[in-house]
Design a protein around this motif. Structure first.
Motif, PDB file in Angstrom:
ATOM      1  N   ASP A   1      14.865  18.904-180.134  1.00 33.00           N
ATOM      2  CA  ASP A   1      14.114  19.285-181.437  1.00 33.00           C
ATOM      3  C   ASP A   1      12.732  20.173-182.058  1.00 33.00           C
ATOM      4  O   ASP A   1      12.316  20.718-182.295  1.00 33.00           O
ATOM      5  CB  ASP A   1      15.467  20.131-182.181  1.00 33.00           C
ATOM      6  CG  ASP A   1      16.446  21.326-181.176  1.00 33.00           C
ATOM      7  OD1 ASP A   1      16.380  21.852-180.115  1.00 33.00           O
ATOM      8  OD2 ASP A   1      17.759  21.285-182.112  1.00 33.00           O
TER       9      ASP A   1
ATOM     10  N   LYS B   1      16.842  29.474-180.209  1.00 35.22           N
ATOM     11  CA  LYS B   1      15.993  27.680-179.568  1.00 35.22           C
ATOM     12  C   LYS B   1      15.656  27.794-180.919  1.00 35.22           C
ATOM     13  O   LYS B   1      15.111  28.113-181.640  1.00 35.22           O
ATOM     14  CB  LYS B   1      14.747  27.882-178.948  1.00 35.22           C
ATOM     15  CG  LYS B   1      15.542  28.287-177.604  1.00 35.22           C
ATOM     16  CD  LYS B   1      14.145  28.372-176.389  1.00 35.22           C
ATOM     17  CE  LYS B   1      15.132  28.788-175.316  1.00 35.22           C
ATOM     18  NZ  LYS B   1      14.484  27.503-174.471  1.00 35.22           N
ATOM     19  N   ARG B   2      16.041  26.005-181.746  1.00 30.44           N
ATOM     20  CA  ARG B   2      15.485  25.644-182.996  1.00 30.44           C
ATOM     21  C   ARG B   2      14.463  24.460-182.624  1.00 30.44           C
ATOM     22  O   ARG B   2      14.160  23.634-182.071  1.00 30.44           O
ATOM     23  CB  ARG B   2      16.948  24.787-183.024  1.00 30.44           C
ATOM     24  CG  ARG B   2      16.544  24.408-184.345  1.00 30.44           C
ATOM     25  CD  ARG B   2      17.640  23.509-185.022  1.00 30.44           C
ATOM     26  NE  ARG B   2      18.330  22.361-184.219  1.00 30.44           N
ATOM     27  CZ  ARG B   2      18.184  21.057-185.253  1.00 30.44           C
ATOM     28  NH1 ARG B   2      18.713  21.074-186.493  1.00 30.44           N
ATOM     29  NH2 ARG B   2      19.196  19.770-184.460  1.00 30.44           N
ATOM     30  N   GLN B   3      13.653  24.739-184.039  1.00 27.34           N
ATOM     31  CA  GLN B   3      12.313  23.885-184.150  1.00 27.34           C
ATOM     32  C   GLN B   3      12.474  23.105-185.038  1.00 27.34           C
ATOM     33  O   GLN B   3      12.746  23.474-186.092  1.00 27.34           O
ATOM     34  CB  GLN B   3      11.022  24.721-184.048  1.00 27.34           C
ATOM     35  CG  GLN B   3      10.019  23.367-184.483  1.00 27.34           C
ATOM     36  CD  GLN B   3       9.853  22.849-182.699  1.00 27.34           C
ATOM     37  OE1 GLN B   3       9.833  23.067-182.066  1.00 27.34           O
ATOM     38  NE2 GLN B   3       9.223  21.488-183.274  1.00 27.34           N
ATOM     39  N   ILE B   4      12.974  22.035-185.146  1.00 27.37           N
ATOM     40  CA  ILE B   4      12.737  21.017-186.121  1.00 27.37           C
ATOM     41  C   ILE B   4      11.421  21.074-187.291  1.00 27.37           C
ATOM     42  O   ILE B   4      10.378  20.420-186.134  1.00 27.37           O
ATOM     43  CB  ILE B   4      13.510  19.891-186.194  1.00 27.37           C
ATOM     44  CG1 ILE B   4      14.955  19.940-186.405  1.00 27.37           C
ATOM     45  CG2 ILE B   4      13.022  18.548-187.378  1.00 27.37           C
ATOM     46  CD1 ILE B   4      15.609  18.895-185.085  1.00 27.37           C
TER      47      ILE B   4
ATOM     48  N   LYS C   1      14.447  26.067-187.838  1.00 28.50           N
ATOM     49  CA  LYS C   1      14.092  27.335-188.065  1.00 28.50           C
ATOM     50  C   LYS C   1      14.708  27.871-186.256  1.00 28.50           C
ATOM     51  O   LYS C   1      14.140  26.911-185.683  1.00 28.50           O
ATOM     52  CB  LYS C   1      12.732  27.763-188.768  1.00 28.50           C
ATOM     53  CG  LYS C   1      13.275  29.877-188.680  1.00 28.50           C
ATOM     54  CD  LYS C   1      11.800  30.375-189.348  1.00 28.50           C
ATOM     55  CE  LYS C   1      11.491  30.993-190.048  1.00 28.50           C
ATOM     56  NZ  LYS C   1      10.697  31.545-191.078  1.00 28.50           N
ATOM     57  N   PHE C   2      15.311  29.205-186.038  1.00 30.58           N
ATOM     58  CA  PHE C   2      15.334  29.546-184.906  1.00 30.58           C
ATOM     59  C   PHE C   2      14.826  30.314-184.571  1.00 30.58           C
ATOM     60  O   PHE C   2      14.699  31.286-185.854  1.00 30.58           O
ATOM     61  CB  PHE C   2      17.027  29.559-184.852  1.00 30.58           C
ATOM     62  CG  PHE C   2      18.261  28.401-185.259  1.00 30.58           C
ATOM     63  CD1 PHE C   2      18.873  28.002-184.136  1.00 30.58           C
ATOM     64  CD2 PHE C   2      18.867  28.450-186.664  1.00 30.58           C
ATOM     65  CE1 PHE C   2      19.563  26.828-184.512  1.00 30.58           C
ATOM     66  CE2 PHE C   2      19.559  27.428-186.386  1.00 30.58           C
ATOM     67  CZ  PHE C   2      19.865  26.173-185.268  1.00 30.58           C
ATOM     68  N   THR C   3      14.814  30.116-183.023  1.00 30.51           N
ATOM     69  CA  THR C   3      13.822  31.702-182.436  1.00 30.51           C
ATOM     70  C   THR C   3      14.587  32.741-182.174  1.00 30.51           C
ATOM     71  O   THR C   3      16.215  32.450-182.566  1.00 30.51           O
ATOM     72  CB  THR C   3      12.849  30.852-181.220  1.00 30.51           C
ATOM     73  OG1 THR C   3      12.269  31.018-181.074  1.00 30.51           O
ATOM     74  CG2 THR C   3      13.201  31.984-180.421  1.00 30.51           C
TER      75      THR C   3
END
Lengths: 250, 250
Positions: free
Chosen positions: B187, B70-73, B64-66
């Motif tokens: 990520d 910024k991406r968090q996997i 998901k992206f902020t």
DNA sequence: CGCCTATTTGATCTGATTCAAACAATGTGG
DNA sequence: CCACATTGTTTGAATCAGATCAAATAGGCG
């Protein structure tokens, strides 16, 4: 063994529809009710519970410690939650459950839950939805902890708590009970207590919130949501939610 | 519509026991098999899938992206996983699923999965276990991202990946395929690419791992586990796991 | 009142980010 | 099969968000 299923019914109705017979089945669940003091452990990591704990009153949380003794809180729990429902399918607890404030907990034998699931498949489905929403909240927290700066993270958490408390009827006039310590907030957001305090100060100075005496008041809901990049959809509160603009069929 | 259930069977057998008839039922699942290129989106946040995707070959991830991009996997997926199984109960995806390498994915209609759950309740239970383990992994990642320094976090992730790949038979001699980019690792861990590189360098220099050409070799398994504070129990790999020393009945 | 826990404030330190650039590997089309 | 483009890795330097340390203040409560 008096049943006190109302908070649970309220909670489930926030994420699904219940029939009268389903509500009856929930009320018929045998449960042992117990008071537990503040900051006590309810279930410890490594244990194999034989009951689930339905939270009737108070605030609780789930957490785990690092080897060097740092704590991460995974979830804050409010009345109506069954924080250790997962113990029904994962025999050994991989984390702990404890109280924040004094709590009233109703313990329901695993066997009774299983029987309920067998006789009421659509109730089983409701509980599964709840477990999946639990995981969705974990993901949202991960996104925050991993990728958002402290202020945004904090504002997001406050939005989430207000929304969840509202869903179970514990909010009025943008004010919710929030008898949580700054250290606990920090343990949930992966931040130090000092930094929580400073971020809180920022939100206060921006006129978004007021927080004292165990009660949080949101002064500017739109502003707080914006500050927290809060999009409620991850909470899946509405079974009948409308399709999003960019939704598509595969 | 040729079935290719073997990776799935292998995966489920790593967390539960399957009867011959259950294996047959899995093989009988109708599935549409499709190849997908690297770094493609399989299901996008906001969509309402009508199928589940069983990963047959390749590596995939959920993320998901902020708002600031910024991406968090949230999870890395390997053959045998059904990363979007949750779409069966949560209609709208609250995050995206995409490929890392080129993948082969078998799409199974939701209806078929539901029918399978109805006719084989204990298979349903196996899938629920899987979903709960998924959430357990989220919690462990949260603990790392929130409370562990970069090196420990990284070592922990490598331990997890090796363990999971071993469980589905993709490991030999402490060597696993790991066709993942340092940016993707970052990520997943909430760290920058630069810092991943430096932390990797540290693990290499300590003689714990070798990683090149898309393959990771663990040179010192005990050492890597220690460096990552890795305790495998959160993966709940063994239904029949022995009671821990500090386990207790309530 | 006195104890204990939580909040607040200031000063300093550091793990990790960001920016920038070189370098290596891989793949592509001519 | 080579030149070029693209993507990923490596390295160095500057900077910063948030942690840590330390201590003062404020609430609650028996």
């Amino acid at each position: 063994m008096i049943s006190q299923a109302e908070p649970l019914i309220r909670k489930l109705e926030s994420i699904t529809d219940l029939s009268a017979s389903e509500r009856e089945a929930l009320r018929a669940l045998p449960m042992r009710i117990q008071g537990i003091g503040p900051k006590q452990v309810i279930v410890r990591e490594g244990e194999r519970p034989s009951h689930c704990g339905l939270l009737l009153e108070g605030f609780a949380c789930r957490y785990k410690f690092t080897e060097v003794g740092k704590r991460q809180i995974f979830a804050f729990h409010t009345p109506g939650d069954i924080p250790d429902l997962l113990s029904l399918y994962l025999r050994t607890m991989d984390h702990s459950l404890g109280t924040i404030t004094a709590c009233t907990v109703a313990f329901i034998p695993h066997g009774e839950m299983r029987a309920l699931f067998r006789t009421h498949p659509s109730l089983a489905e409701a509980f599964w939805r709840d477990l999946l929403i639990d995981a969705a909240i974990f993901r949202e927290w991960m996104l925050g902890i991993g990728r958002r700066p402290a202020r945004v993270r904090l504002a997001h958490l406050l939005c989430e708590l207000v929304t969840r408390l509202r869903a179970v009827g514990l909010e009025s006039d943008f004010t919710v009970p929030l008898p949580i310590t700054q250290t606990e907030i920090g343990d949930g957001l992966g931040l130090s207590t000092v930094h929580i305090h400073r971020s809180l100060e920022y939100l206060r100075q921006k006129g978004l919130i007021r927080w004292s005496g165990g009660y949080l008041t949101v002064l500017d809901w739109a502003g707080l949501q914006e500050a927290g990049e809060f999009d409620v959809s991850y909470l899946h509160l509405d079974t009948k939610e409308p399709a999003r603009a960019h939704a598509r069929q595969r």
